[in-house]
Write a protein that holds these residues in place. Structure first.
Motif, mmCIF file in Angstrom:
data_model
loop_
_atom_site.group_PDB
_atom_site.id
_atom_site.type_symbol
_atom_site.label_atom_id
_atom_site.label_comp_id
_atom_site.label_asym_id
_atom_site.label_seq_id
_atom_site.Cartn_x
_atom_site.Cartn_y
_atom_site.Cartn_z
ATOM 1 N N VAL A 150 0.835 -1.117 -0.113
ATOM 2 C CA VAL A 150 -0.143 -0.039 -0.050
ATOM 3 C C VAL A 150 0.834 1.442 -0.107
ATOM 4 O O VAL A 150 0.297 2.285 -0.180
ATOM 5 N N GLU A 151 2.225 1.185 -0.008
ATOM 6 C CA GLU A 151 3.097 2.249 -0.166
ATOM 7 C C GLU A 151 3.305 2.693 -1.440
ATOM 8 O O GLU A 151 3.119 1.871 -2.432
ATOM 9 N N SER A 257 -10.034 6.494 -1.120
ATOM 10 C CA SER A 257 -10.861 7.531 -0.775
ATOM 11 C C SER A 257 -12.027 7.809 -1.760
ATOM 12 O O SER A 257 -13.217 8.247 -1.323
ATOM 13 N N GLY A 258 -12.065 7.447 -2.668
ATOM 14 C CA GLY A 258 -12.782 7.473 -3.835
ATOM 15 C C GLY A 258 -13.934 6.288 -4.260
ATOM 16 O O GLY A 258 -14.648 6.539 -4.964
ATOM 17 N N THR A 273 7.777 -9.477 2.993
ATOM 18 C CA THR A 273 7.863 -8.744 1.742
ATOM 19 C C THR A 273 6.811 -7.437 1.832
ATOM 20 O O THR A 273 7.178 -6.412 1.307
ATOM 21 N N THR A 274 5.488 -7.825 2.067
ATOM 22 C CA THR A 274 4.665 -6.616 2.338
ATOM 23 C C THR A 274 4.091 -7.019 3.868
ATOM 24 O O THR A 274 2.946 -7.561 4.070
ATOM 25 N N PRO A 275 4.809 -6.324 4.723
ATOM 26 C CA PRO A 275 4.793 -6.565 6.131
ATOM 27 C C PRO A 275 3.316 -6.359 6.747
ATOM 28 O O PRO A 275 2.738 -5.230 5.927
ATOM 29 N N PRO A 276 2.836 -6.735 7.739
ATOM 30 C CA PRO A 276 1.155 -6.386 8.199
ATOM 31 C C PRO A 276 0.779 -5.156 8.312
ATOM 32 O O PRO A 276 -0.204 -4.737 8.221
ATOM 33 N N ARG A 277 1.947 -4.123 8.409
ATOM 34 C CA ARG A 277 1.612 -2.712 8.716
ATOM 35 C C ARG A 277 1.057 -2.064 7.293
ATOM 36 O O ARG A 277 -0.095 -1.242 7.313
ATOM 37 N N HIS A 278 1.102 -2.627 6.384
ATOM 38 C CA HIS A 278 0.374 -2.487 4.955
ATOM 39 C C HIS A 278 -1.036 -2.973 5.050
ATOM 40 O O HIS A 278 -1.819 -2.060 4.666
ATOM 41 N N ALA A 279 -1.277 -3.863 5.384
ATOM 42 C CA ALA A 279 -2.678 -4.351 5.730
ATOM 43 C C ALA A 279 -3.367 -3.673 6.695
ATOM 44 O O ALA A 279 -4.681 -3.239 6.629
ATOM 45 N N ARG A 284 -7.332 0.456 7.733
ATOM 46 C CA ARG A 284 -7.617 2.005 8.556
ATOM 47 C C ARG A 284 -8.160 2.870 7.470
ATOM 48 O O ARG A 284 -9.137 3.642 7.906
ATOM 49 N N ALA A 285 -7.501 2.858 6.207
ATOM 50 C CA ALA A 285 -8.120 3.830 5.203
ATOM 51 C C ALA A 285 -9.653 3.511 4.842
ATOM 52 O O ALA A 285 -10.274 4.357 4.385
ATOM 53 N N ALA A 286 -9.628 2.148 4.785
ATOM 54 C CA ALA A 286 -11.090 1.677 4.163
ATOM 55 C C ALA A 286 -11.995 2.143 5.286
ATOM 56 O O ALA A 286 -13.179 2.790 4.745
#
Length: 349
Positions: A150-151, A257-258, A273-279, A284-286
């Motif tokens: 997500v980055e 956001s849209g 590779t994509t650590p849990p912080r991404h999820a 949070r954004a959702a």
């Protein structure tokens, strides 16, 4: 049943698996991670570390068993000419999104499935493709995002190629009383390096121990050289056209956001590779954007939701059976199909 005659604009077949005896089943479009993945998301044993795997064949079978169709196709990484590393306007991240959007349009019009109930299910970079496709399609989105990145591209790639190496080396496990890093001990830690830093030549280059600031400088120099080369066409995994376009994309979580709709997010606690912080950031954004979102964290599973070997080495598939049950249940919940039995011991939030 398969999707005979169902193909993208360049002729690539869209493989459609429909449950036996199902009339107009809902459907999930499966979107692969970064790289040269075919429609079955197959990996040879030497890459998976756990025998030959067919991730999407397994997932498609699990979905079909729960009453949901599954569709997938070969990515452009398989079919497009790299043109000596330069690539082309077709070989881009945007091109992957074009394919996903077109596949959804085809599925919505296909008589063998319920075109009103289509989910985008993306794994790793496929989750980013799913988000971009949903943004372009508009309407009510149904998203299942597995091991999402997500980055923004430059931020994520720098962590992948530089910062996680420094994090691991400087975490304390290899640091002596004088602050130097025990590179011989780091090389001996096969379990820690497995799956992401297989070729480890630092002891040959710097000796058995090295100062942290020397490592920071040298590894940063090497990463910057790789990045310049990738943007100029010298990276073997993707052409310059892809890297330049991918780097220009917004951070994937900002696409939420849209959007309107429902989201399910899955990640393994051992994902390096994509650590849990991404999820967690995506979830949070959702929720902040008013979407219905459910996050499932799978203990002990890595990037492609598989456990380590008995020797403690990371693997890339096959999908863990518990994860398959859980993600199948997510698709069923979002699309209204009877859910498969939920996976045990998965933390949700």
């Amino acid at each position: 049943m398969n999707g005979d005659g169902l193909s993208l604009d360049d002729g690539r077949a869209v493989r459609l698996r429909v449950p036996d005896g199902a009339a107009r089943a809902p459907v999930a479009l499966l979107l692969q991670p970064f790289g040269a993945w075919d429609a079955d998301a197959a990996l040879p044993a030497e890459v998976s570390g756990n025998g030959p795997v067919r991730l999407f064949a397994d997932l498609g079978a699990a979905l079909a068993g729960a009453g949901c169709a599954a569709a997938s196709f070969d990515t452009r990484f398989v079919t497009e000419d790299r043109r000596g590393g330069a690539g082309s306007p077709r070989f881009t991240f945007t091109g992957l999104v074009d394919d996903a959007v077109r596949a959804v349009e085809l599925l919505r019009a296909h008589p063998g499935v319920d075109g009103r109930r289509v989910a985008l299910l993306g794994v790793s970079m496929g989750a980013e493709v799913a988000l971009a496709a949903a943004q372009r399609l508009g309407g009510e989105a149904v998203l299942v995002l597995v091991a999402p990145k997500v980055e923004a591209g430059p931020v994520f790639q720098r962590w992948l190629g530089l910062d996680r190496r420094l994090e691991w080396l400087l975490s304390g496990a290899f640091t002596g009383p004088d602050g130097s890093v025990d590179l011989a001990a780091a090389r001996a830690d096969l379990s820690g390096r497995s799956g992401w830093w297989e070729e480890f030549d630092l002891p040959e280059r710097f000796g058995p121990r090295a100062e942290p600031e020397v490592l920071r400088a040298e590894l940063a120099w090497e990463y910057d050289a790789w990045e310049r080369g990738a943007l100029d066409g010298s990276d073997g995994t993707a052409p310059a056209s892809f890297w330049r376009d991918w780097y220009a994309q917004p951070a994937p979580y900002r696409r939420l956001s849209g959007l309107r709709g429902r989201v399910a997010v899955h990640v393994g606690t051992e994902d390096w590779t994509t650590p849990p912080r991404h999820a967690h950031l995506l979830h949070r954004a959702a929720t902040a954007g008013g979407l219905e979102s459910r996050l499932t964290v799978h203990p002990g599973l890595g990037h492609l939701l598989s456990p380590r070997t008995a020797a403690g080495l990371r693997t890339y598939g096959p999908f863990d059976p518990g994860f398959l049950r859980s993600v199948t249940a997510s698709v069923g919940d979002l699309l209204g199909t009877p859910p498969a039995p939920a996976a045990p011991a998965a933390a949700t939030g």
